[in-house]
Design an enzyme around this catalytic site. Structure first.
Site, short mmCIF file in Angstrom:
data_model
loop_
_atom_site.label_atom_id
_atom_site.label_comp_id
_atom_site.label_asym_id
_atom_site.label_seq_id
_atom_site.Cartn_x
_atom_site.Cartn_y
_atom_site.Cartn_z
N HIS A 320 0.85 -1.19 0.00
CA HIS A 320 0.00 0.00 0.00
C HIS A 320 0.88 1.24 0.00
O HIS A 320 1.94 1.23 0.62
CB HIS A 320 -0.90 0.01 1.25
CG HIS A 320 -2.05 0.93 1.11
ND1 HIS A 320 -1.96 2.27 1.40
CD2 HIS A 320 -3.31 0.72 0.68
CE1 HIS A 320 -3.12 2.84 1.15
NE2 HIS A 320 -3.96 1.92 0.72
N ASP A 378 -8.02 -5.49 0.16
CA ASP A 378 -8.53 -6.32 -0.94
C ASP A 378 -8.16 -7.79 -0.82
O ASP A 378 -8.64 -8.62 -1.58
CB ASP A 378 -8.01 -5.78 -2.28
CG ASP A 378 -8.58 -4.42 -2.59
OD1 ASP A 378 -9.79 -4.26 -2.39
OD2 ASP A 378 -7.82 -3.53 -2.99
N1 CMC Z 1 4.17 -7.43 -4.93
C1 CMC Z 1 5.50 -7.37 -5.13
N2 CMC Z 1 6.25 -6.26 -4.95
C2 CMC Z 1 5.59 -5.15 -4.58
C3 CMC Z 1 4.20 -5.11 -4.35
C4 CMC Z 1 3.48 -6.32 -4.54
N3 CMC Z 1 2.15 -6.36 -4.34
N4 CMC Z 1 3.82 -3.88 -3.98
C5 CMC Z 1 4.95 -3.14 -3.98
N5 CMC Z 1 6.02 -3.90 -4.33
C6 CMC Z 1 7.41 -3.46 -4.39
C7 CMC Z 1 7.67 -2.65 -5.65
O1 CMC Z 1 8.14 -3.46 -6.70
C8 CMC Z 1 8.72 -1.65 -5.17
O2 CMC Z 1 9.95 -2.29 -5.18
P1 CMC Z 1 11.30 -1.41 -5.50
O3 CMC Z 1 11.38 -0.38 -4.43
O4 CMC Z 1 12.39 -2.44 -5.44
O5 CMC Z 1 11.09 -0.84 -6.86
C9 CMC Z 1 8.35 -1.40 -3.71
O6 CMC Z 1 7.63 -2.57 -3.29
C10 CMC Z 1 7.46 -0.18 -3.51
O7 CMC Z 1 6.35 -0.30 -4.38
P2 CMC Z 1 5.74 0.90 -5.22
O8 CMC Z 1 5.04 0.35 -6.40
O9 CMC Z 1 6.79 1.94 -5.45
O10 CMC Z 1 4.73 1.45 -4.16
P3 CMC Z 1 3.45 2.30 -4.46
O11 CMC Z 1 3.15 3.00 -3.20
O12 CMC Z 1 3.66 3.13 -5.67
O13 CMC Z 1 2.35 1.19 -4.80
C11 CMC Z 1 0.53 -0.31 -4.62
C12 CMC Z 1 1.36 0.79 -3.92
C13 CMC Z 1 -0.69 -0.61 -3.77
C14 CMC Z 1 0.06 0.19 -6.00
C15 CMC Z 1 1.42 -1.58 -4.78
O14 CMC Z 1 1.80 -2.05 -3.50
C16 CMC Z 1 0.71 -2.69 -5.57
O15 CMC Z 1 0.75 -2.67 -6.79
N6 CMC Z 1 0.06 -3.65 -4.86
C17 CMC Z 1 -0.72 -4.68 -5.54
C18 CMC Z 1 -2.08 -4.13 -5.94
C19 CMC Z 1 -3.01 -3.94 -4.76
O16 CMC Z 1 -3.15 -4.83 -3.92
N7 CMC Z 1 -3.67 -2.77 -4.72
C20 CMC Z 1 -4.68 -2.46 -3.70
C21 CMC Z 1 -4.24 -1.35 -2.81
S1 CMC Z 1 -5.28 -1.19 -1.35
C22 CMC Z 1 -6.86 -0.77 -1.91
C23 CMC Z 1 -6.90 0.47 -2.74
O17 CMC Z 1 -6.21 1.44 -2.53
O18 CMC Z 1 -7.75 0.50 -3.63
#
Ligand code: CMC
Length: 444
Positions: A320, A378
């Site tokens: 998140h 989720d």
């Molecule tokens: N699986 C594997 N690696 C992950 C994941 C994941 N689910 N989430 C983040 N990472 C890694 C990502 O690759 C990055 O690594 P690095 O720093 O080496 O590049 C690091 O963790 C930080 O991730 P980010 O993408 O920069 O973080 P963000 O804040 O931009 O993204 C997120 C947050 C929710 C989009 C992401 O965690 C994700 O894609 N999760 C899976 C989708 C999901 O479950 N979304 C629902 C969110 S909660 C409900 C809502 O808000 O609607």
């Protein structure tokens, strides 16, 4: 919902400031620091461009506060979520969804009379203008229900002209009530349309979640009694999803609304943003992922893929932007999941067992620990929805039904904010500098 009101003194400049030094000219600029009631202070950069000729650069807004808000507070490090100051766990345990809607819209928990009136007023907006049902016929039977939601909610502005004057507080209030009341009807119709069953009209003698489940599962052929345990579980799921401060869809609603667009158009924009798998679409993606994994022995393979930078696969329902701790909603969701499965007599649900094992393995894995990736809201919601007989493609629709109140509360707050302006970010331009036009015949 008041008309544009004077700013109160919650936002205070406590005399703190940040000094920014331009290393080339040696000039120094003092940036005021603003303190909220809780949470991190913010550096006020509103005069930055005028004073320094520089913009800030923050794609993804990881360090940018886009507005002042009194609706929802999150402390992502501690795993805290509060609506209007009340802890999400208390609200999920003691309130119903209508109470939460009142709280989010008006800022206070309703007393008995206020609650009764509010429930009555919202309930009497559940019916859709009859012509809207004809509108559904224009969609293919196999349309994704989120596509139908975007279309039908956007179309509400063509049907309810008497509540689109955003500068009229009464119009705003009626539009807000209409959106909260009609969203379950629009969602249930989308489902009925996809399975070729007749639409079931709302029943105003039923509570919000009961009415929704009734519209989803009743048919004109026989009586349908809503299971009270499932209705309570649905209500709790709606509470957990009701608001989440400035997430992508809420920011979209605010940005769309900042131009003066009508509320139905703004909420349709929010629905579009919610649809993506990184946001509300994750609940659908989690179920698809669990089905793809299939069995516990394949978990390590998928964990490996999630960690591989060259593989776009991510563990859906994990991670998140704000929570760097367990998402407090995920805990309530897991508990609700067990309650629902017990009520339905589902023993040893293989997907739940798979999800719990996946969570266990991920939470012990160095990659997920180091990056503070925990299950989010989720992760378990899809398993509950599936047990209730809701098809996967409807999961994000339910999220939209719940989030509508948060969107309208934030939209109203924005319009009432005297410092509100059209949202208009700038950019770091890296394209061509000025070029001379070359006529077609002279191009190589
Ligand atoms: N699986 C594997 N690696 C992950 C994941 C994941 N689910 N989430 C983040 N990472 C890694 C990502 O690759 C990055 O690594 P690095 O720093 O080496 O590049 C690091 O963790 C930080 O991730 P980010 O993408 O920069 O973080 P963000 O804040 O931009 O993204 C997120 C947050 C929710 C989009 C992401 O965690 C994700 O894609 N999760 C899976 C989708 C999901 O479950 N979304 C629902 C969110 S909660 C409900 C809502 O808000 O609607």
């Amino acid at each position: 919902m008041a008309d544009k009101k004077a700013k109160d003194d919650t936002t205070q400049n406590m005399g703190k400031s940040f000094t920014l030094t331009d290393n080339q000219s040696g000039k120094q600029y003092n940036l005021p620091v603003i303190e909220g009631s809780t949470g991190p202070d913010v550096i006020d950069v509103r005069r930055l461009y005028a004073d320094t000729d520089h913009f800030t650069y923050d794609p993804g807004f990881t360090s940018t506060g886009s507005c002042e808000s009194k609706v929802t507070f999150i402390d992502g490090d501690k795993g805290i979520l509060r609506y209007r100051g009340f802890d999400i766990n208390d609200l999920a345990e003691h309130s119903d969804f209508m109470g939460i809607c009142y709280l989010l819209l008006y800022g206070e928990l309703p007393n008995k009379d206020q609650k009764k009136k509010f429930v009555h007023d919202v309930t009497y907006h559940t019916l859709l203008q009859e012509q809207i049902s004809v509108f559904y016929q224009g969609f293919r039977r196999d349309s994704h229900p989120m596509a139908i939601m975007c279309g039908v909610v956007g179309a509400l502005s063509a049907f309810y002209h008497d509540s689109t004057d955003i500068n009229n507080p009464r119009h705003r209030m009626i539009a807000s009530y209409r959106l909260i009341a009609k969203m379950p009807t629009i969602a249930a119709y989308a489902y009925k349309y996809s399975i070729g069953q007749p639409f079931v009209y709302p029943r105003n003698d039923l509570k919000y979640s009961e009415n929704f489940l009734h519209m989803m599962y009743a048919t004109p052929c026989e009586d349908y009694k809503v299971n009270p345990v499932l209705a309570r579980a649905m209500d709790r799921i709606l509470i957990l999803h009701a608001d989440h401060e400035q997430n992508a869809s809420t920011s979209t609603v605010r940005l769309a609304g900042s131009s003066g667009a009508n509320p139905f158009a703004c909420i349709a924009a929010g629905i579009a943003s919610l649809w993506g798998p990184a946001h509300g679409g994750a609940n659908e993606a989690v179920l698809n992922m669990l089905e793809e994994i299939g069995s516990k022995d394949r978990i390590p393979e998928f964990i490996k893929r999630a960690k591989d930078k060259d593989d776009p696969f991510r563990l859906m329902g994990f991670g998140h932007r704000v929570y760097k701790n367990y998402d407090p909603r995920a805990k309530v969701m897991e508990h609700t999941c067990h309650e629902v499965l017990d009520e339905l007599g589902v023993k040893d649900e293989p997907l739940l067992e798979l999800a719990m094992e996946l969570e266990r393995i991920a939470l012990e894995d160095e990659y997920f620990v180091a990056k503070k990736l925990y299950p989010n809201v989720d992760f378990y919601s899809g398993i509950i929805f599936r047990a209730m007989g809701i098809p996967t493609s409807m999961f994000t629709v339910l999220f939209a039904v719940a989030r509508t109140v948060g969107w309208v509360a934030q939209w109203n707050e924005m319009i009432e904010d005297p410092s509100q302006k059209i949202g208009r970010p700038r950019q770091l331009y890296t394209g061509h500098t000025k070029r001379k036009y070359v006529p077609l015949h002279a191009r190589v």
